[in-house]
Every structure is written in C-alpha cells, then in structure tokens.
Scaffold this motif. Structure first.
Motif, PDB file in Angstrom:
ATOM      1  N   UNK A 138       0.875  -1.178   0.000  1.00  0.00           N
ATOM      2  CA  UNK A 138       0.000   0.000   0.000  1.00  0.00           C
ATOM      3  C   UNK A 138       0.911   1.227   0.000  1.00  0.00           C
ATOM      4  N   UNK A 139       0.719   2.081  -1.005  1.00  0.00           N
ATOM      5  CA  UNK A 139       1.585   3.246  -1.200  1.00  0.00           C
ATOM      6  C   UNK A 139       0.768   4.523  -1.064  1.00  0.00           C
ATOM      7  N   UNK A 140       1.345   5.529  -0.407  1.00  0.00           N
ATOM      8  CA  UNK A 140       0.630   6.783  -0.184  1.00  0.00           C
ATOM      9  C   UNK A 140       1.475   7.965  -0.648  1.00  0.00           C
ATOM     10  N   UNK A 141       0.769   9.050  -1.009  1.00  0.00           N
ATOM     11  CA  UNK A 141       1.421  10.295  -1.431  1.00  0.00           C
ATOM     12  C   UNK A 141       0.513  11.448  -1.046  1.00  0.00           C
ATOM     13  N   UNK A 142       1.035  12.464  -0.349  1.00  0.00           N
ATOM     14  CA  UNK A 142       0.186  13.593   0.037  1.00  0.00           C
ATOM     15  C   UNK A 142      -0.314  14.355  -1.186  1.00  0.00           C
ATOM     16  N   UNK A 143      -1.582  14.813  -1.095  1.00  0.00           N
ATOM     17  CA  UNK A 143      -2.193  15.557  -2.199  1.00  0.00           C
ATOM     18  C   UNK A 143      -3.153  16.578  -1.612  1.00  0.00           C
ATOM     19  N   UNK A 144      -3.637  17.466  -2.472  1.00  0.00           N
ATOM     20  CA  UNK A 144      -4.563  18.505  -2.027  1.00  0.00           C
ATOM     21  C   UNK A 144      -5.570  18.795  -3.137  1.00  0.00           C
ATOM     22  N   UNK A 145      -6.808  19.006  -2.741  1.00  0.00           N
ATOM     23  CA  UNK A 145      -7.875  19.332  -3.697  1.00  0.00           C
ATOM     24  C   UNK A 145      -8.790  20.362  -3.059  1.00  0.00           C
ATOM     25  N   UNK A 146      -8.848  21.563  -3.649  1.00  0.00           N
ATOM     26  CA  UNK A 146      -9.677  22.651  -3.119  1.00  0.00           C
ATOM     27  C   UNK A 146      -9.387  22.917  -1.644  1.00  0.00           C
ATOM     28  N   UNK A 147      -8.120  22.849  -1.282  1.00  0.00           N
ATOM     29  CA  UNK A 147      -7.716  23.133   0.095  1.00  0.00           C
ATOM     30  C   UNK A 147      -7.828  21.947   1.031  1.00  0.00           C
ATOM     31  N   UNK A 148      -8.393  20.824   0.564  1.00  0.00           N
ATOM     32  CA  UNK A 148      -8.547  19.634   1.402  1.00  0.00           C
ATOM     33  C   UNK A 148      -7.329  18.734   1.206  1.00  0.00           C
ATOM     34  N   UNK A 149      -6.584  18.506   2.269  1.00  0.00           N
ATOM     35  CA  UNK A 149      -5.378  17.696   2.202  1.00  0.00           C
ATOM     36  C   UNK A 149      -5.701  16.246   2.556  1.00  0.00           C
ATOM     37  N   UNK A 150      -5.151  15.344   1.760  1.00  0.00           N
ATOM     38  CA  UNK A 150      -5.406  13.915   1.971  1.00  0.00           C
ATOM     39  C   UNK A 150      -4.259  13.123   1.345  1.00  0.00           C
ATOM     40  N   UNK A 167      -3.390  -3.067  -9.923  1.00  0.00           N
ATOM     41  CA  UNK A 167      -3.322  -1.937  -8.997  1.00  0.00           C
ATOM     42  C   UNK A 167      -4.702  -1.312  -8.842  1.00  0.00           C
ATOM     43  N   UNK A 168      -4.925  -0.779  -7.659  1.00  0.00           N
ATOM     44  CA  UNK A 168      -6.149  -0.029  -7.359  1.00  0.00           C
ATOM     45  C   UNK A 168      -5.713   1.350  -6.884  1.00  0.00           C
ATOM     46  N   UNK A 169      -6.199   2.392  -7.531  1.00  0.00           N
ATOM     47  CA  UNK A 169      -5.795   3.766  -7.222  1.00  0.00           C
ATOM     48  C   UNK A 169      -6.945   4.507  -6.559  1.00  0.00           C
ATOM     49  N   UNK A 170      -6.675   5.118  -5.419  1.00  0.00           N
ATOM     50  CA  UNK A 170      -7.648   5.950  -4.724  1.00  0.00           C
ATOM     51  C   UNK A 170      -7.148   7.386  -4.749  1.00  0.00           C
ATOM     52  N   UNK A 171      -7.844   8.229  -5.458  1.00  0.00           N
ATOM     53  CA  UNK A 171      -7.424   9.624  -5.577  1.00  0.00           C
ATOM     54  C   UNK A 171      -8.568  10.437  -6.167  1.00  0.00           C
ATOM     55  N   UNK A 172      -8.550  11.723  -5.905  1.00  0.00           N
ATOM     56  CA  UNK A 172      -9.520  12.613  -6.545  1.00  0.00           C
ATOM     57  C   UNK A 172      -9.134  12.874  -8.000  1.00  0.00           C
ATOM     58  N   UNK A 173      -7.953  12.448  -8.386  1.00  0.00           N
ATOM     59  CA  UNK A 173      -7.505  12.546  -9.774  1.00  0.00           C
ATOM     60  C   UNK A 173      -6.731  11.274 -10.133  1.00  0.00           C
ATOM     61  N   UNK A 174      -7.442  10.138 -10.110  1.00  0.00           N
ATOM     62  CA  UNK A 174      -6.805   8.839 -10.344  1.00  0.00           C
ATOM     63  C   UNK A 174      -6.222   8.742 -11.745  1.00  0.00           C
ATOM     64  N   UNK A 175      -6.885   9.362 -12.718  1.00  0.00           N
ATOM     65  CA  UNK A 175      -6.402   9.270 -14.098  1.00  0.00           C
ATOM     66  C   UNK A 175      -5.004   9.857 -14.265  1.00  0.00           C
ATOM     67  N   UNK A 176      -4.684  10.879 -13.479  1.00  0.00           N
ATOM     68  CA  UNK A 176      -3.353  11.493 -13.555  1.00  0.00           C
ATOM     69  C   UNK A 176      -2.274  10.473 -13.145  1.00  0.00           C
TER      70      UNK A 176
END
Length: 447
Positions: A59-71, A82-91
């Motif tokens: 399980x791999x993680x990377x900090x990201x931000x979307x509209x000021x929300x950090x996750x 692979x399974x990708x969880x992100x607000x911009x998975x396509x990127x």
C-alpha cells in the motif's frame, strides 16, 4: 535482476543454439520473478513520490490537495494489478502508462475485487457510497455444490428446510454419523474453503456455523457434510429471494452516547507506564478522521462436549464493518466473566493492529468525544466486565484470569480503548457466538 541468471540456448534460438544466454528481464516461472517485478514497480512508484506504508508494504501513499482539502492518494498493488484511490486517479494512471502498458487501455472504475462485486450505491439520505457484495461469487459457489450433488444423484434440500444456516437444533459436536471416506473428506475441506472466502467477501451470517464445522476437518462425518450442504442451500434461496448481502462503506461518523462511558478515568496509580506504542516515523495524519467501534460477545461453555466458549467480534470503522471474528476459545472458562475477558483480550489485540494500520496509512483516528488519537469504543453486554475495565479501583478475585484482565485494563489505561455497556439485544457481535434460530420441522410455510 539482482543476480545473473543464465541458460544454454536451445533449438528455438536458431543459430545461437549452444551459446550461453543471460536473462535481462524477469519471466513467469522463475523463483525470483515476483520479487524482481515488485522491486521494479516499486521504483516507479517511488519516482512518482509515493511511499510504502509500514503496515502493508504493498500500500503506497502520497500527500495531495484538492480545493484546500489535504489527503493521501493511495495505490494498492496486488502482483500486477493496482487499485488507485485519488480525486484525480487518471493522472496517476497516465504517469504510469509512460512506463507500462495497461490492459484495457487504462483506468476503469472497479467492479470486481477478488470475487466480490464492487459498485456505487445510493444511501437512504440520497448520498452515494461504495458497496461490496459476494453475490457473483455465491452464485458460482452454489453451482459448484449443485454439480457435486448432481453427480451423486442428489440435490440441495428445499427452500422450506433451508431458512437458516443450520437445520433445527443441529449440534455438530454431537454428530455420531459415519465418518466420511477420503474422497468426501477432501470435498468437505474444499467446501469449507469456499464458504470461508464467501465470509471474507461479506456473507457474515454464516460465519459461526462455518467456524463450528471447520473444527471437524480432521475427522468429518456424513452429518457434518450434510450440514455444509444445508448452508449452501440457505445461500441459494437467499439469492433467489433477492436477499442480497452487501457491505456499504458508509463514511458517516456514528453517534455514540458518552454519558455512561468513563472517558477520563485516572489509571496512573495502577498502570503508570501504560502508553500506546506509536512509531515515530508515522506519516502526518491527513483527511477525514475515523471512529472505531467494536462489539464483543462470548457464548460461555457453548460446546456441549468440551464446554469451550466461543468468541465473537465485529469492528467498525465509521459505520462500516471492517473486521469480523468468530472462533472457539482455546481454554475452558468456568464463568461467563472469564469467557468474556478472553474475547475482550482478542478484541483489544485486533484494535491495536487496526489502529497501527490506519496510522501507517495517514488516517486520523478520533475517540467518541471527537478528540484526535482518542480510544476505540468497545461495546460489551456483561455489566461486570464493563465495570472491571472502566473503574481503575476494581479488584480481580479470580487470579487465573489475570492475563486477560490486565491486558484489557492496560489497553484502557493507554487510551487504546474505552468500554461501553451494550444491551444483549443490540450487541452486533451476538450472531457470531449463537446459531441463528431455525424453524422447527413441524412449522408450516405460513407459521
């Protein structure tokens, strides 16, 4: 490769036959192929800024931000899936496509995971949530069982007699039917494995019954196999009635009544050094916090032959069941108090592991009062056990319970858990310790 692997060229290499060849790329079938692939793909994720987590290295993680929300963006790796969880998975997928060729052309919304159907579903309040269902797996499993029985000139029993996982008043430990031959014993173990994976995918209403039957794998009898067929008949008619079992991943925070919970008890006189072990290199907690609720129960002396008790545990993150547990206890306890403490000690260990995993994923944990790093709420229907694990001054009069007793109390002192009294009727762990009621044989369809 981390080491050189060579072979002598054969006829398939034409003019190069007889030459010494060195492998430059991992091939299926080599002992080191899996390790080489994981190392190669890990380098790709590291180059994109992902970091492997302590609790699960895949399980791999990377900090990201979307509209000021950090996750944290997350990538789950299962060999070459692979399974990708992100607000911009396509990127993330597009970045990986620069080095890898994706089956199907790229990112798709997941609809199947290890046999479970994954889908988006609408909750009663109109919001959308992910859900997991074992329906497709169960349909295949029922067909396999029906094929076995058809080859034997038999079939699954009728709907009227399969309204619950076990037949009326059936006790596997009292079964004295003839022992199975080697072929049917192998079938018995195969069906136990199929049923256990159905439980992993969410068919948890058969957990206790399958757990009890699993205790007889060393010497299964005809009655045990018939009981296993009964479970699959129960599943079949649930599917026909469209009684689909789904686990909805509900992110809403449950309401917990804190009026009867001792959140700020002073344990310093009894466990002055009690601390929750938190590694220094845990990632910063980002995203929405989660609350852990755990329900615990024990069926004291439930086995009519050995008089061992049975533990049942279900753990929720927010309003979603994440961990379920149903297993015969390893010792004979002389009291309900003792069997409940055995179950509680197991629950405490599961909670410790879960809290470590959530922290390693960068997920903030809150207590019932909303404070960060607060305790999990453990619900138990035994008033004496709750009192002894909530009140520091409580004294233990049964020394043979000391290990379980102090393990749970130290967990409370360390802020890992806090106890809450739950009514038996609303204890969600109860179905993991007591067999679901079955209609008596004389009961008619309308009764």
């Amino acid at each position: 490769f981390k080491e050189k692997i060579w072979f002598e060229a054969g006829l398939e290499l034409g003019d190069n036959q007889g030459k010494v060849c060195i492998l430059t790329r991992a091939l299926y079938g080599l002992r080191s192929s899996g390790s080489s692939w994981r190392s190669f793909f890990a380098d790709s994720l590291i180059s994109l800024g992902f970091k492997s987590t302590q609790a699960d290295r895949d399980v791999w993680i990377r900090p990201a931000s979307k509209d000021g929300f950090r996750y944290y963006e997350m990538v789950f790796v299962y060999v070459d899936d692979i399974l990708v969880l992100s607000k911009d998975a396509n990127k993330i997928i597009d970045d990986l496509k620069e080095s890898y060729e994706f089956k199907g052309g790229g990112a798709v919304v997941p609809d199947l995971y290890l046999g479970a159907t994954i889908e988006r579903t609408q909750r009663p309040d109109g919001s959308m949530a992910w859900a997991m269902s074992p329906k497709q797996y169960l349909q295949t499993a029922v067909k396999i069982v029906e094929g076995m029985l058809e080859a034997d000139g038999d079939k699954l029993r009728g709907k009227r007699y399969a309204k619950s996982p076990f037949a009326y008043n059936y006790r596997p430990e009292l079964d004295c039917t003839p022992e199975l031959n080697s072929e049917l014993a192998s079938r018995y173990m195969q069906l136990i494995g199929i049923a256990r994976w159905a439980i992993e995918l969410g068919q948890i209403d058969i957990y206790l019954e399958v757990s009890v039957l699993s205790q007889h794998q060393a010497l299964p009898r005809e009655g045990h196999l018939d009981a296993l067929y009964h479970i699959f008949a129960y599943i079949k008619y649930q599917l026909e009635d469209d009684s689909e079992h789904r686990i909805i991943f509900d992110a809403a925070t449950p309401e917990v009544d804190c009026s009867h919970i001792k959140l700020h008890a002073d344990w310093s006189d009894f466990y002055p050094d009690a601390r929750e072990e938190i590694h220094d290199d845990m990632p910063e907690a980002l995203g929405n916090p989660v609350l852990i609720n755990c329900f615990v129960d024990a069926n004291h002396a439930g086995n009519m032959v050995t008089r061992r008790s049975h533990s049942g545990i279900v753990i929720f993150v927010q309003q979603t069941p994440i961990i379920w547990f149903s297993k015969r206890q390893n010792t004979v306890e002389t009291s309900t108090f003792g069997s409940e403490f055995v179950a509680l000690r197991i629950a405490k260990e599961l909670i410790v592991a879960l809290r470590h995993k959530l922290r390693s994923f960068g997920i903030p944990i809150v207590g019932p009062d909303g404070k960060i790093d607060g305790p999990a709420v453990v619900h138990c229907d035994n008033a004496g056990v709750v009192a002894n694990t909530s009140t520091p001054e409580s004294a233990l009069t049964k020394k043979h319970l000391a290990v379980n007793y102090h393990s749970v109390r130290e967990g409370a002192a360390a802020g890992i858990l806090v106890m809450s009294k739950e009514d038996t009727a609303t204890n969600l762990a109860d179905p993991f310790t007591k067999v679901l009621d079955a209609p008596a044989p004389c009961e008619n369809e309308g009764g």
